[in-house]
Design a protein around this motif. Sequence first.
Motif, PDB file in Angstrom:
ATOM      1  N   UNK A 105      -3.777   7.249  -2.614  1.00 32.95           N
ATOM      2  CA  UNK A 105      -4.709   6.553  -1.732  1.00 32.95           C
ATOM      3  C   UNK A 105      -4.237   6.551  -0.287  1.00 32.95           C
ATOM      4  N   UNK A 106      -2.955   6.836  -0.071  1.00 31.69           N
ATOM      5  CA  UNK A 106      -2.373   6.834   1.271  1.00 31.69           C
ATOM      6  C   UNK A 106      -2.819   8.086   2.022  1.00 31.69           C
ATOM      7  N   UNK A 107      -3.355   7.911   3.206  1.00 34.60           N
ATOM      8  CA  UNK A 107      -3.843   9.063   3.975  1.00 34.60           C
ATOM      9  C   UNK A 107      -2.714   9.853   4.605  1.00 34.60           C
ATOM     10  N   UNK A 108      -1.639   9.189   4.970  1.00 28.81           N
ATOM     11  CA  UNK A 108      -0.522   9.854   5.625  1.00 28.81           C
ATOM     12  C   UNK A 108       0.781   9.478   4.908  1.00 28.81           C
ATOM     13  N   UNK A 109       1.064  10.109   3.748  1.00 24.67           N
ATOM     14  CA  UNK A 109       2.251   9.742   2.968  1.00 24.67           C
ATOM     15  C   UNK A 109       3.544   9.911   3.765  1.00 24.67           C
ATOM     16  N   UNK A 161       4.667   5.866  -1.457  1.00 25.16           N
ATOM     17  CA  UNK A 161       4.111   6.867  -0.551  1.00 25.16           C
ATOM     18  C   UNK A 161       3.900   6.309   0.848  1.00 25.16           C
ATOM     19  N   UNK A 162       3.863   4.987   0.965  1.00 26.88           N
ATOM     20  CA  UNK A 162       3.734   4.344   2.272  1.00 26.88           C
ATOM     21  C   UNK A 162       5.092   4.076   2.914  1.00 26.88           C
ATOM     22  N   UNK A 163       6.177   4.428   2.185  1.00 26.33           N
ATOM     23  CA  UNK A 163       7.514   4.202   2.722  1.00 26.33           C
ATOM     24  C   UNK A 163       7.972   2.772   2.663  1.00 26.33           C
ATOM     25  N   UNK A 164       7.540   2.031   1.658  1.00 27.86           N
ATOM     26  CA  UNK A 164       7.893   0.613   1.533  1.00 27.86           C
ATOM     27  C   UNK A 164       9.416   0.430   1.472  1.00 27.86           C
ATOM     28  N   UNK A 165       9.937  -0.680   2.023  1.00 31.83           N
ATOM     29  CA  UNK A 165      11.387  -0.925   2.050  1.00 31.83           C
ATOM     30  C   UNK A 165      11.900  -1.443   0.713  1.00 31.83           C
ATOM     31  N   UNK A 166      11.934  -0.574  -0.282  1.00 30.51           N
ATOM     32  CA  UNK A 166      12.329  -0.932  -1.635  1.00 30.51           C
ATOM     33  C   UNK A 166      13.414   0.014  -2.130  1.00 30.51           C
ATOM     34  N   UNK A 167      14.226  -0.468  -3.059  1.00 36.25           N
ATOM     35  CA  UNK A 167      15.249   0.378  -3.672  1.00 36.25           C
ATOM     36  C   UNK A 167      14.675   1.262  -4.767  1.00 36.25           C
ATOM     37  N   UNK A 209       7.555  17.195  -1.628  1.00 39.63           N
ATOM     38  CA  UNK A 209       7.345  17.643  -0.253  1.00 39.63           C
ATOM     39  C   UNK A 209       7.871  16.639   0.766  1.00 39.63           C
ATOM     40  N   UNK A 210       8.007  15.383   0.346  1.00 38.68           N
ATOM     41  CA  UNK A 210       8.490  14.318   1.221  1.00 38.68           C
ATOM     42  C   UNK A 210       9.986  14.037   1.029  1.00 38.68           C
ATOM     43  N   UNK A 211      10.648  14.899   0.253  1.00 45.47           N
ATOM     44  CA  UNK A 211      12.080  14.704  -0.034  1.00 45.47           C
ATOM     45  C   UNK A 211      12.346  13.364  -0.705  1.00 45.47           C
ATOM     46  N   UNK A 212      11.401  12.929  -1.520  1.00 48.19           N
ATOM     47  CA  UNK A 212      11.535  11.664  -2.244  1.00 48.19           C
ATOM     48  C   UNK A 212      11.974  11.943  -3.676  1.00 48.19           C
ATOM     49  N   UNK A 213      12.931  11.182  -4.136  1.00 48.43           N
ATOM     50  CA  UNK A 213      13.532  11.371  -5.455  1.00 48.43           C
ATOM     51  C   UNK A 213      12.624  10.761  -6.526  1.00 48.43           C
ATOM     52  N   UNK A 226      -8.281  -0.106  -4.423  1.00 55.92           N
ATOM     53  CA  UNK A 226      -7.721   1.208  -4.123  1.00 55.92           C
ATOM     54  C   UNK A 226      -8.608   2.020  -3.190  1.00 55.92           C
ATOM     55  N   UNK A 227      -9.843   1.594  -3.029  1.00 58.85           N
ATOM     56  CA  UNK A 227     -10.734   2.271  -2.095  1.00 58.85           C
ATOM     57  C   UNK A 227     -10.465   1.924  -0.652  1.00 58.85           C
ATOM     58  N   UNK A 228      -9.622   0.940  -0.414  1.00 60.37           N
ATOM     59  CA  UNK A 228      -9.263   0.530   0.946  1.00 60.37           C
ATOM     60  C   UNK A 228      -7.754   0.296   0.971  1.00 60.37           C
ATOM     61  N   UNK A 229      -6.986   1.388   1.040  1.00 59.91           N
ATOM     62  CA  UNK A 229      -5.537   1.248   0.933  1.00 59.91           C
ATOM     63  C   UNK A 229      -4.931   0.424   2.060  1.00 59.91           C
ATOM     64  N   UNK A 230      -5.367   0.578   3.309  1.00 60.20           N
ATOM     65  CA  UNK A 230      -4.770  -0.273   4.353  1.00 60.20           C
ATOM     66  C   UNK A 230      -4.869  -1.767   4.024  1.00 60.20           C
ATOM     67  N   UNK A 231      -5.989  -2.183   3.460  1.00 63.49           N
ATOM     68  CA  UNK A 231      -6.133  -3.586   3.072  1.00 63.49           C
ATOM     69  C   UNK A 231      -5.225  -3.908   1.888  1.00 63.49           C
ATOM     70  N   UNK A 232      -5.169  -2.994   0.918  1.00 64.19           N
ATOM     71  CA  UNK A 232      -4.309  -3.215  -0.247  1.00 64.19           C
ATOM     72  C   UNK A 232      -2.850  -3.267   0.166  1.00 64.19           C
ATOM     73  N   UNK A 233      -2.446  -2.390   1.071  1.00 64.34           N
ATOM     74  CA  UNK A 233      -1.068  -2.380   1.550  1.00 64.34           C
ATOM     75  C   UNK A 233      -0.732  -3.693   2.260  1.00 64.34           C
TER      76      UNK A 233
END
Length: 288
Positions: free
Chosen positions: A188-192, A170-176, A224-228, A125-132
Amino acid sequence: MRMLHTWCAGTLLFAQSVFSAGQALAAEDQPLINRLEGPQVITETVTYRANGEEHVGLIARDAKAKGRRPGILLVHEWWGLNSYARKRAEQLAGLGYVVMAVDMYGGGRTAEHPQDAKAFSSAVMGDWPKAESSVNSALAVLRSRPEVDGERMAAIGYCFGGGVVLNMALSGAPLKAVVSFHGSPGIAVKDPKAFAGRVVIQNGEADSLVPQEGLDSLLATFKSLNTRATLIQYPGAKHAFTNPESNAKGAKYDLPLAYDAAADAASWQVMLNLFNEVFKSPKTSPQP
């Protein structure tokens, strides 16, 4: 059961109905004879590469099921991809889903002692880009399966894994949908980014390891991101309430963990009802 309802009028209606009777996807999709005989759950080890490292995951599916079905990515607790994560994958596979239990630590590593688990999970979790990149590699493996409908996918996670799937949203993954069970609320996401699917966060009200302010901040971010997003808190439930091994591990390592059978059953049904909702149309897609 205490619920906090956030964002979107439909969220409140969803949260009010999560304990209504619902059938699992497999019960709708499979012929009666198969339902009477029961599923034939099989598992296979899958190795995949992410960030130049080998990861060892698990695919679980019902060999009797026909057509393309929804795919579920399952992210383990901070202990790693152990027998508990495998059991949950098999349970979901028995309901007709194709499930991939991921290996977030690489090499199939697991931890027995909390110090090792903390070190492994903190590094991820300390390196989210790698985890993503790691979870996206696993998603690609799952989506490539001939049994999987790549347009109907979701992710669930437990404890550390709950934090992972929340950050996927928070990364906008293509999931239902994304479902977190007693997961870390840390962002952990810098730009949600906005998430098009549904988010359900299930936590124990007596969980001393998940701060309420963290949950409130997470919900505010989703709003704030209009996410349900919906938070459901179970009275008296402590951390790791879904894992029957929690009591023994809590006592062994002096950790505030405890299994709660009622909260476990309720949270599982909440997840199934959500899946029935987001995957309801079409039921299955024919294989080419």
